[in-house]
Design a protein around this motif. Structure first.
Motif, short mmCIF file in Angstrom:
data_model
loop_
_atom_site.label_atom_id
_atom_site.label_comp_id
_atom_site.label_asym_id
_atom_site.label_seq_id
_atom_site.Cartn_x
_atom_site.Cartn_y
_atom_site.Cartn_z
N GLY A 161 -9.75 -0.90 -26.77
CA GLY A 161 -10.16 -0.05 -27.88
C GLY A 161 -10.82 1.25 -27.44
N ASP A 162 -11.30 1.32 -26.19
CA ASP A 162 -11.91 2.55 -25.69
C ASP A 162 -10.88 3.65 -25.58
N MET A 163 -11.27 4.85 -25.99
CA MET A 163 -10.42 6.03 -25.82
C MET A 163 -10.79 6.67 -24.48
N ILE A 164 -9.77 6.90 -23.64
CA ILE A 164 -10.02 7.50 -22.33
C ILE A 164 -8.98 8.57 -22.02
N THR A 165 -9.30 9.37 -21.04
CA THR A 165 -8.34 10.29 -20.45
C THR A 165 -8.22 9.91 -18.99
N ALA A 166 -7.01 9.58 -18.58
CA ALA A 166 -6.75 9.20 -17.19
C ALA A 166 -6.06 10.37 -16.50
N VAL A 167 -6.54 10.73 -15.34
CA VAL A 167 -5.96 11.82 -14.56
C VAL A 167 -5.55 11.25 -13.21
N GLY A 168 -4.34 11.57 -12.78
CA GLY A 168 -3.89 11.07 -11.49
C GLY A 168 -2.48 11.50 -11.17
N HIS A 169 -1.82 10.72 -10.35
CA HIS A 169 -0.47 11.03 -9.89
C HIS A 169 0.51 10.02 -10.46
N ARG A 170 1.58 10.54 -11.06
CA ARG A 170 2.58 9.69 -11.69
C ARG A 170 3.56 9.15 -10.67
N HIS A 227 0.79 -1.22 0.00
CA HIS A 227 0.00 0.00 0.00
C HIS A 227 0.83 1.27 0.00
N THR A 228 2.09 1.17 -0.29
CA THR A 228 2.92 2.36 -0.40
C THR A 228 2.99 2.74 -1.86
N TRP A 229 2.28 3.80 -2.23
CA TRP A 229 2.31 4.32 -3.59
C TRP A 229 3.35 5.43 -3.63
N ALA A 230 4.41 5.22 -4.35
CA ALA A 230 5.44 6.25 -4.50
C ALA A 230 5.06 7.10 -5.71
N VAL A 231 4.17 8.05 -5.48
CA VAL A 231 3.70 8.93 -6.54
C VAL A 231 3.88 10.38 -6.13
N ASP A 232 3.96 11.24 -7.14
CA ASP A 232 4.08 12.68 -6.92
C ASP A 232 2.68 13.26 -6.77
N ARG A 233 2.27 13.51 -5.54
CA ARG A 233 0.92 14.01 -5.28
C ARG A 233 0.83 15.53 -5.37
N THR A 234 1.91 16.18 -5.78
CA THR A 234 1.90 17.64 -5.86
C THR A 234 1.26 18.15 -7.14
N ARG A 235 1.11 17.25 -8.14
CA ARG A 235 0.49 17.70 -9.39
C ARG A 235 -0.20 16.53 -10.07
N ASP A 236 -1.24 16.88 -10.81
CA ASP A 236 -1.96 15.88 -11.59
C ASP A 236 -1.27 15.71 -12.94
N VAL A 237 -1.32 14.50 -13.45
CA VAL A 237 -0.84 14.18 -14.78
C VAL A 237 -2.03 13.66 -15.57
N THR A 238 -2.14 14.09 -16.82
CA THR A 238 -3.23 13.67 -17.69
C THR A 238 -2.66 12.85 -18.83
#
Length: 127
Positions: free
Chosen positions: A91-100, A26-37
Motif C-alpha cells: 500500500g505504500d507509494m514509492i518511487t524506485a530509481v535504478g537500472h532496468r 550475481h550477473t545483473w543484465a541491466v542497462d547501466r547507461t541510464r536511470d529508470v524511474t
C-alpha cells in the motif's frame, strides 16, 4: 600419479559445480547507461537473502498497470543503509530509481527508493 590427477579433477569439477550458480546469480543484465524511474504502489516485499525484492504496481502512460519487481541488495547491506523489514509495506507509494533489465522486462536493479514523505533510501549505491 594418474590417481592424484583424477582426484584433483574430481575436486575441481565439484568446486566449479557448486560455484557456478553463485557466479550466474550475481550477473545483473541491466542497462547501466541510464536511470529508470518507476512510481507505484508496493504490493509485496520479500525481505530475505540473497536479495530483497520489492513488488509494485505502476501505471504506464495509458493507465495500464504494470507489475514491477525492484531488486535490492542483501538484507544486511540494506540494514546498513537504514532499512529494515518494516520500512516498506503493501500500500505504500514509492518511487524506485535504478537500472532496468536489458531484456525489457519490468525488473529494476534498485539504486534508490524515495518514500512518499520524500525520505530517500539507498539500494545499490556507491558503497
Amino acid at each position: 600419479m594418474i590417481t592424484g590427477l583424477r582426484a584433483l579433477a574430481v575436486v575441481t569439477v565439484g568446486i566449479l559445480t557448486v560455484a557456478s550458480p553463485s557466479f550466474a546469480h550475481h550477473t545483473w543484465a541491466v542497462d547501466r547507461t541510464r536511470d529508470v524511474t518507476v512510481k507505484g504502489t508496493v504490493t509485496r516485499v520479500d525481505w530475505s537473502n540473497p536479495h530483497v525484492q520489492i513488488f509494485l504496481d505502476a501505471k504506464d502512460d495509458n493507465g495500464k498497470v504494470e507489475k514491477w519487481t525492484a531488486g535490492g541488495p542483501s538484507t544486511g547491506r540494506m540494514e546498513g543503509s537504514s532499512w529494515d523489514n518494516n520500512t516498506l509495506k503493501p500500500g505504500d507509494m514509492i518511487t524506485a530509481v535504478g537500472h532496468r533489465a536489458t531484456d525489457g522486462s519490468d525488473l529494476l536493479r534498485v539504486r534508490q527508493i524515495v518514500l512518499a514523505d520524500g525520505q530517500e533510501l539507498t539500494g545499490y549505491g556507491s558503497r
